[in-house]
Design a protein around this motif. Structure first.
Motif, PDB file in Angstrom:
ATOM      1  N   VAL B 220     -16.677 -20.765   0.426  1.00 28.63           N
ATOM      2  CA  VAL B 220     -15.489 -20.298  -0.305  1.00 28.63           C
ATOM      3  C   VAL B 220     -14.328 -20.068   0.666  1.00 28.63           C
ATOM      4  CG1 VAL B 220     -14.574 -18.419  -1.730  1.00 28.63           C
ATOM      5  CG2 VAL B 220     -16.864 -19.286  -2.169  1.00 28.63           C
ATOM      6  N   ARG B 223     -12.995 -23.461   1.882  1.00 28.22           N
ATOM      7  CA  ARG B 223     -12.202 -24.119   0.844  1.00 28.22           C
ATOM      8  C   ARG B 223     -10.829 -23.470   0.735  1.00 28.22           C
ATOM      9  NH1 ARG B 223     -16.211 -23.217  -3.186  1.00 28.22           N
ATOM     10  NH2 ARG B 223     -17.852 -24.611  -2.533  1.00 28.22           N
ATOM     11  N   THR B 227      -7.300 -25.416   1.359  1.00 30.23           N
ATOM     12  CA  THR B 227      -6.335 -25.658   0.281  1.00 30.23           C
ATOM     13  C   THR B 227      -5.059 -24.841   0.435  1.00 30.23           C
ATOM     14  OG1 THR B 227      -7.429 -24.011  -1.071  1.00 30.23           O
ATOM     15  CG2 THR B 227      -8.088 -26.289  -1.398  1.00 30.23           C
ATOM     16  N   ILE B 278     -13.284  -9.464  -3.835  1.00 28.99           N
ATOM     17  CA  ILE B 278     -13.936  -9.647  -5.134  1.00 28.99           C
ATOM     18  C   ILE B 278     -13.275  -8.739  -6.182  1.00 28.99           C
ATOM     19  CG2 ILE B 278     -16.090  -9.430  -6.421  1.00 28.99           C
ATOM     20  CD1 ILE B 278     -17.574 -10.166  -3.851  1.00 28.99           C
ATOM     21  N   ALA B 282      -9.111  -9.500  -8.641  1.00 31.79           N
ATOM     22  CA  ALA B 282      -9.080  -9.508 -10.114  1.00 31.79           C
ATOM     23  C   ALA B 282      -8.100  -8.452 -10.619  1.00 31.79           C
ATOM     24  CB  ALA B 282     -10.473  -9.248 -10.664  1.00 31.79           C
ATOM     25  N   ARG B 285      -4.539  -9.632 -10.152  1.00 29.62           N
ATOM     26  CA  ARG B 285      -4.099 -10.659 -11.106  1.00 29.62           C
ATOM     27  C   ARG B 285      -3.597 -10.015 -12.397  1.00 29.62           C
ATOM     28  NH1 ARG B 285      -1.734 -13.108  -8.968  1.00 29.62           N
ATOM     29  NH2 ARG B 285      -1.342 -14.489 -10.706  1.00 29.62           N
ATOM     30  N   VAL B 286      -4.208  -8.869 -12.747  1.00 31.28           N
ATOM     31  CA  VAL B 286      -3.777  -8.181 -13.969  1.00 31.28           C
ATOM     32  C   VAL B 286      -2.530  -7.345 -13.693  1.00 31.28           C
ATOM     33  CG1 VAL B 286      -4.428  -6.443 -15.684  1.00 31.28           C
ATOM     34  CG2 VAL B 286      -6.127  -8.095 -14.886  1.00 31.28           C
ATOM     35  N   ALA B 287      -2.561  -6.583 -12.594  1.00 30.67           N
ATOM     36  CA  ALA B 287      -1.510  -5.586 -12.367  1.00 30.67           C
ATOM     37  C   ALA B 287      -0.289  -6.143 -11.648  1.00 30.67           C
ATOM     38  CB  ALA B 287      -2.089  -4.418 -11.572  1.00 30.67           C
ATOM     39  N   PRO B 289       0.820  -9.754 -11.286  1.00 35.45           N
ATOM     40  CA  PRO B 289       0.662 -11.207 -11.438  1.00 35.45           C
ATOM     41  C   PRO B 289       1.645 -12.016 -10.600  1.00 35.45           C
ATOM     42  CG  PRO B 289       1.593 -10.237 -13.428  1.00 35.45           C
ATOM     43  CD  PRO B 289       1.171  -9.095 -12.560  1.00 35.45           C
ATOM     44  N   GLU B 290       2.776 -11.372 -10.192  1.00 32.43           N
ATOM     45  CA  GLU B 290       3.767 -12.118  -9.399  1.00 32.43           C
ATOM     46  C   GLU B 290       3.312 -12.303  -7.953  1.00 32.43           C
ATOM     47  OE1 GLU B 290       4.639  -9.680 -11.451  1.00 32.43           O
ATOM     48  OE2 GLU B 290       5.867 -10.718 -12.941  1.00 32.43           O
ATOM     49  N   PRO B 293      -1.735 -15.212  -5.069  1.00 32.38           N
ATOM     50  CA  PRO B 293      -3.157 -15.029  -4.735  1.00 32.38           C
ATOM     51  C   PRO B 293      -3.573 -15.786  -3.474  1.00 32.38           C
ATOM     52  CG  PRO B 293      -2.915 -16.336  -6.753  1.00 32.38           C
ATOM     53  CD  PRO B 293      -1.553 -15.845  -6.389  1.00 32.38           C
TER      54      PRO B 293
END
Lengths: 102, 326
Positions: B220, B223, B227, B278, B282, B285-287, B289-290, B293
């Motif tokens: 992981v 990768r 990328t 981990i 997550a 991404r919710v709190a 999002p801008e 990642p």
């Protein structure tokens, strides 16, 4: 066989947002949807794959089949959730059997 | 210094680290080697259960003392405070936006349970004892950093999502915290009797499972590095090496103040030095999002995690030994 025109809305969204999206759809009166895993992909935020991930990362696809007159209501509810997030919303025309179910 | 180098050499040639290196190499070389998502999740469930249960049994053996509560409180305070240190360093060392810097800072205030598990495994192989309740400290350090990061963003007037009930539930009851704390409690309740019953399942296979899990982590991480080439500036990469060292020194001070054993101090250093990849991603991404990642995942999983795994852990263990005389 008699078929009926309907709209197929496919929303690809970040997995952590799945619950919020489906809750919003349910509150907006959507009676059914299907959640599909997404294996991987690439977009403005880069390439990603589901392989080997242990967290709640990646994306899911939420698919709704709905009558055309209810489309705006669904899109308004979905947009409120997905507006700030990575993802894709697409609408296509499709045909369904048993129109009363949508 | 000789001890640190010797321990680092032993660590680098351990099956766990070599498996991580294999995964990293395979991903960078574009091999088709993969660990399926379901298998990776099963491996992580096994590791979390085993480490939580063993910690609980150790607490059942030695009893609960006042240090457990103070260690838990220290862990929470560290997790709240470390994002501010990380945020300050990021603003000085990089040109990341406030939102990106705060998201990265949240990862460095939280912990990497795999780094913790690997460090605990190194301590066991070196015959260095540690407090069983450090597992509970690890669980306590998962979430507070997220709150600090959101505060940093809201203070700057950027667009952090309000902490609603769903977000609180997702953060505090995320799967790894529930499993870690749950198996820890089961270990305390069942003690040595429980251990005797499942020892052959959670002790002997542990290092082999950890090898496979680190192989997956290497894949992981590799990768991610492949990328997201060009995502990190030199300053950001430097932060990925500097922050764990700064965190470890703060963890060292906390461990010494608490009067922990040599192993406990080393684990406190590891917890403060590690970065989540981990639970926090997550939540971000919710709190937030801008926030990008690619930046926070590449830094925590592609830079800091391999650094801690290869050089950090042996250095933290050797420093803890030198300072505590253990």
């Amino acid at each position: 066989m008699q078929t009926h025109i309907a709209k197929r809305v496919e929303i690809i969204i970040e997995a952590p947002m799945q619950g919020r999206l489906t809750d919003a759809l349910t509150r907006a009166g959507v009676t059914g949807y299907t959640v599909l895993p997404v294996l991987g992909g690439s977009g403005r935020s880069g390439e990603w794959t589901r392989e080997g991930q242990v967290g709640r990362g990646g994306m899911v696809a939420v698919v709704c089949l709905i009558r055309a007159e209810r489309l705006d209501m669904l899109l308004d509810a979905a947009f409120a959730v997905v507006e700030r997030h990575i993802g894709v919303v697409s609408v296509t025309e499709c045909e369904v059997l048993r129109a009363e179910r949508f | 210094m000789h001890d640190i180098l010797s321990l680092a050499a032993d660590n680098l040639l351990s099956p766990m680290i070599l498996c991580f290196a294999l995964g990293l190499f395979a991903a960078l070389a574009r091999s088709e080697l993969t660990v399926p998502e379901a298998a990776a999740k099963a491996l992580s469930i096994y590791l979390l259960f085993a480490i939580g249960f063993k910690g609980g049994v150790a607490v059942a053996d030695h009893g609960v003392d006042g240090r457990l509560i103070s260690a838990l409180l220290a862990g929470v305070v560290l997790s709240f405070a470390l994002p501010f240190v990380a945020f300050g360093l990021l603003r000085g060392m990089t040109r990341l936006s406030i939102t990106d810097a705060a998201a990265v800072a949240a990862h460095y205030g939280s912990i990497s349970i795999v780094t913790f598990v690997t460090a605990a495994s190194v301590l066991t192989s070196q015959g260095i004892a540690s407090e069983g309740y450090m597992v509970a400290v690890a669980a306590a350090m998962e979430a507070p950093a997220i709150i600090s990061a959101l505060w940093l963003v809201s203070r700057a007037g950027s667009g952090a999502q309000r902490m609603d009930a769903d977000l609180w539930r997702e953060i505090l009851l995320n799967g790894s915290i529930v499993l870690l704390v749950g198996s820890f409690v089961i270990g305390i309740v069942t003690g040595q009797d429980g251990m005797v019953r499942i020892e052959s399942f959670i002790v002997s296979p542990f290092q082999g499972v950890l090898c496979l899990f680190l192989l997956d982590m290497g894949l992981v991480a590799g990768r991610g590095l492949r990328t997201s080439r060009g995502v990190l500036t030199l300053g950001a990469v430097a932060f990925g090496f500097v922050m764990p060292v700064v965190g470890a020194l703060i963890g060292l001070a906390a461990g010494l103040l608490l009067g922990l054993s040599t192993g406990g101090v080393a684990l406190m250093m590891v917890l403060a030095a590690s970065a989540s990849y981990i639970a926090v991603p997550a939540a971000m991404r919710v709190a937030l999002p801008e926030a990008n990642p690619s930046v926070y995942l590449t830094l925590s999983l592609g830079v800091t995690f391999p650094f801690n795994l290869t050089l950090g852990i042996p250095a933290y263990v050797a420093i803890a030994q030198a300072v505590t005389g253990g």
